[in-house]
Motif scaffolding. Structure first.
Motif, PDB file in Angstrom:
ATOM      1  N   ILE A 100      -4.264   5.013   3.805  1.00  0.00           N
ATOM      2  CA  ILE A 100      -3.538   4.180   2.862  1.00  0.00           C
ATOM      3  C   ILE A 100      -4.323   4.089   1.560  1.00  0.00           C
ATOM      4  CG2 ILE A 100      -2.487   2.809   4.691  1.00  0.00           C
ATOM      5  CD1 ILE A 100      -4.532   0.585   3.999  1.00  0.00           C
ATOM      6  N   VAL A 135       0.845  -1.183   0.000  1.00  0.00           N
ATOM      7  CA  VAL A 135       0.000   0.000   0.000  1.00  0.00           C
ATOM      8  C   VAL A 135       0.883   1.236   0.000  1.00  0.00           C
ATOM      9  CG1 VAL A 135      -1.874  -1.153   1.224  1.00  0.00           C
ATOM     10  CG2 VAL A 135      -0.130   0.071   2.536  1.00  0.00           C
ATOM     11  N   GLU A 136       0.272   2.354  -0.327  1.00  0.00           N
ATOM     12  CA  GLU A 136       0.947   3.647  -0.230  1.00  0.00           C
ATOM     13  C   GLU A 136       0.392   4.377   0.984  1.00  0.00           C
ATOM     14  OE1 GLU A 136       2.368   6.782  -3.466  1.00  0.00           O
ATOM     15  OE2 GLU A 136       0.218   6.911  -3.115  1.00  0.00           O
ATOM     16  N   ILE A 137       1.258   4.772   1.871  1.00  0.00           N
ATOM     17  CA  ILE A 137       0.864   5.465   3.095  1.00  0.00           C
ATOM     18  C   ILE A 137       0.937   6.965   2.841  1.00  0.00           C
ATOM     19  CG2 ILE A 137       1.410   5.833   5.525  1.00  0.00           C
ATOM     20  CD1 ILE A 137       2.953   3.106   5.332  1.00  0.00           C
ATOM     21  N   VAL A 171       2.424  -1.880   9.669  1.00  0.00           N
ATOM     22  CA  VAL A 171       2.946  -2.029   8.312  1.00  0.00           C
ATOM     23  C   VAL A 171       4.424  -2.380   8.388  1.00  0.00           C
ATOM     24  CG1 VAL A 171       1.275  -0.398   7.314  1.00  0.00           C
ATOM     25  CG2 VAL A 171       3.487   0.443   8.155  1.00  0.00           C
ATOM     26  N   ALA A 177       0.857  -3.797   4.228  1.00  0.00           N
ATOM     27  CA  ALA A 177      -0.094  -3.676   5.328  1.00  0.00           C
ATOM     28  C   ALA A 177      -0.211  -4.996   6.078  1.00  0.00           C
ATOM     29  CB  ALA A 177      -1.460  -3.259   4.796  1.00  0.00           C
TER      30      ALA A 177
END
Length: 327
Positions: free
Chosen positions: A321, A283-285, A307, A296
């Motif tokens: 996210i 995922v992109e935080i 994460v 994640a």
């Protein structure tokens, strides 16, 4: 006359002439015509037939507070101090905040047909067509301070998921506050958003407003106007009504709020993780302007998302996210 009064008259599926509408509403035909033109801007389709009048292109199920209260179980009703149904307000959360400011608010519920200034996370606008969603907010007072509310929005997501699953809907949860539904094209569309706003003493009495916006039945042209994939309850449960969903959701939500301070999020942790949309996915935080990729894991007893990236592992207590190309 309000726009809601006009919609209620037209919602019977019959044709009504401008003169009939004016007489029923106590206004001139010109005033009726002015309001009819507003319906288009609300996303409400109209049919006009010369010699017959006007009617809605599709029926709308308008909310009736007495129907909802009558449907509540004894347990749920014991936790509802008062229920409001409003046509248009800036936001249902703001409505409950104002009730708290007036010395009320605890156990009160506000449902609205449309919000003129609804907001989601990070101040984003929450836009919805009239009568096509279920938007509600409820207030609850906690005596143990803000720490007692950790994970509250996640527990609310579990409560909604339980109700939907009983009708064959298969929601998934996205940390921290979204409920998703798989789309035909792959990936997920946003089904619902949850916004919890808190005020009060960090160590003493505090107040929470829990707002939920749930897409029930979205027209294709409205979906096309939204910048992100969206979904609706009736994509998978076409027969579920707004009244039924409101009754069953309050039946889950209000007892959960009554118990939350005693048991904490731990009582809902396993259920949230079982519905986690992006467990073990990259995922992109997003935290402020900072973006970072990670895998994640699961949420802990406080509702924090763990994460990892390479040999580093840490927990997220805020932010959000996303999965590129999916949600």
């Amino acid at each position: 006359m309000t726009i809601g009064d006009l919609i209620r008259l037209l919602s019977d599926g019959e044709f009504h002439s401008g003169q009939q509408l004016g007489e029923r509403l106590g206004v001139s035909r010109a005033a009726v015509w002015k309001q009819l033109r507003k319906l288009e801007s609300l996303g409400i389709g109209m049919e006009a037939v010369k010699g017959q009048g006007y009617r809605l292109a599709e029926p709308l199920e308008l909310l009736d507070g007495s129907v909802i209260v009558a449907g509540l179980s004894r347990q749920a009703r014991s936790h509802v101090a008062r229920l409001f149904v409003e046509d248009v307000v800036p936001s249902s959360n703001q409505f409950i905040r104002e009730r708290f400011a007036q010395g009320a608010g605890h156990g009160e519920v506000c449902l609205v047909e449309q919000q003129s200034a609804g907001k989601g996370r990070r101040g984003r606008t929450w836009v919805t067509p009239w009568g096509r969603t279920l938007m509600l907010s409820t207030g609850w007072r906690f005596e143990s301070g803000i720490a007692a509310m950790e994970g509250l929005s996640l527990a609310a997501g579990v409560a909604l998921s339980r109700v939907l699953e009983a009708h064959g809907v298969q929601p998934r949860l996205k940390w921290p506050n979204d409920v998703l539904l798989a789309t035909e094209g792959g990936g997920y569309g946003k089904l619902a958003g949850i916004l919890v706003e808190m005020s009060g003493d960090a160590a003493g009495p505090c107040e929470a407003v829990i707002g939920m916006g749930i897409n029930m039945d979205l027209p294709d042209d409205f979906r096309a106007s939204i910048e992100q994939p969206v979904s609706a309850v009736r994509d998978q449960a076409p027969g579920l009504t707004r009244h039924q969903l409101a009754v069953e959701l309050l039946g889950e939500l209000m007892p959960m709020l009554a118990d939350f301070e005693r048991v904490g999020f731990e009582a809902w942790q396993a259920e949230w993780n079982a519905r986690h949309a992006f467990a073990e996915q990259e995922v992109e935080i997003l935290q402020g302007e900072r973006r970072e990729a990670a895998v994640a894991e699961q949420v802990d007893v406080s509702g924090n998302l763990w994460v990892r990236c390479d040999k580093r592992r840490w927990k997220l207590t805020g932010g959000e996210i996303s999965v590129r190309g999916r949600s």
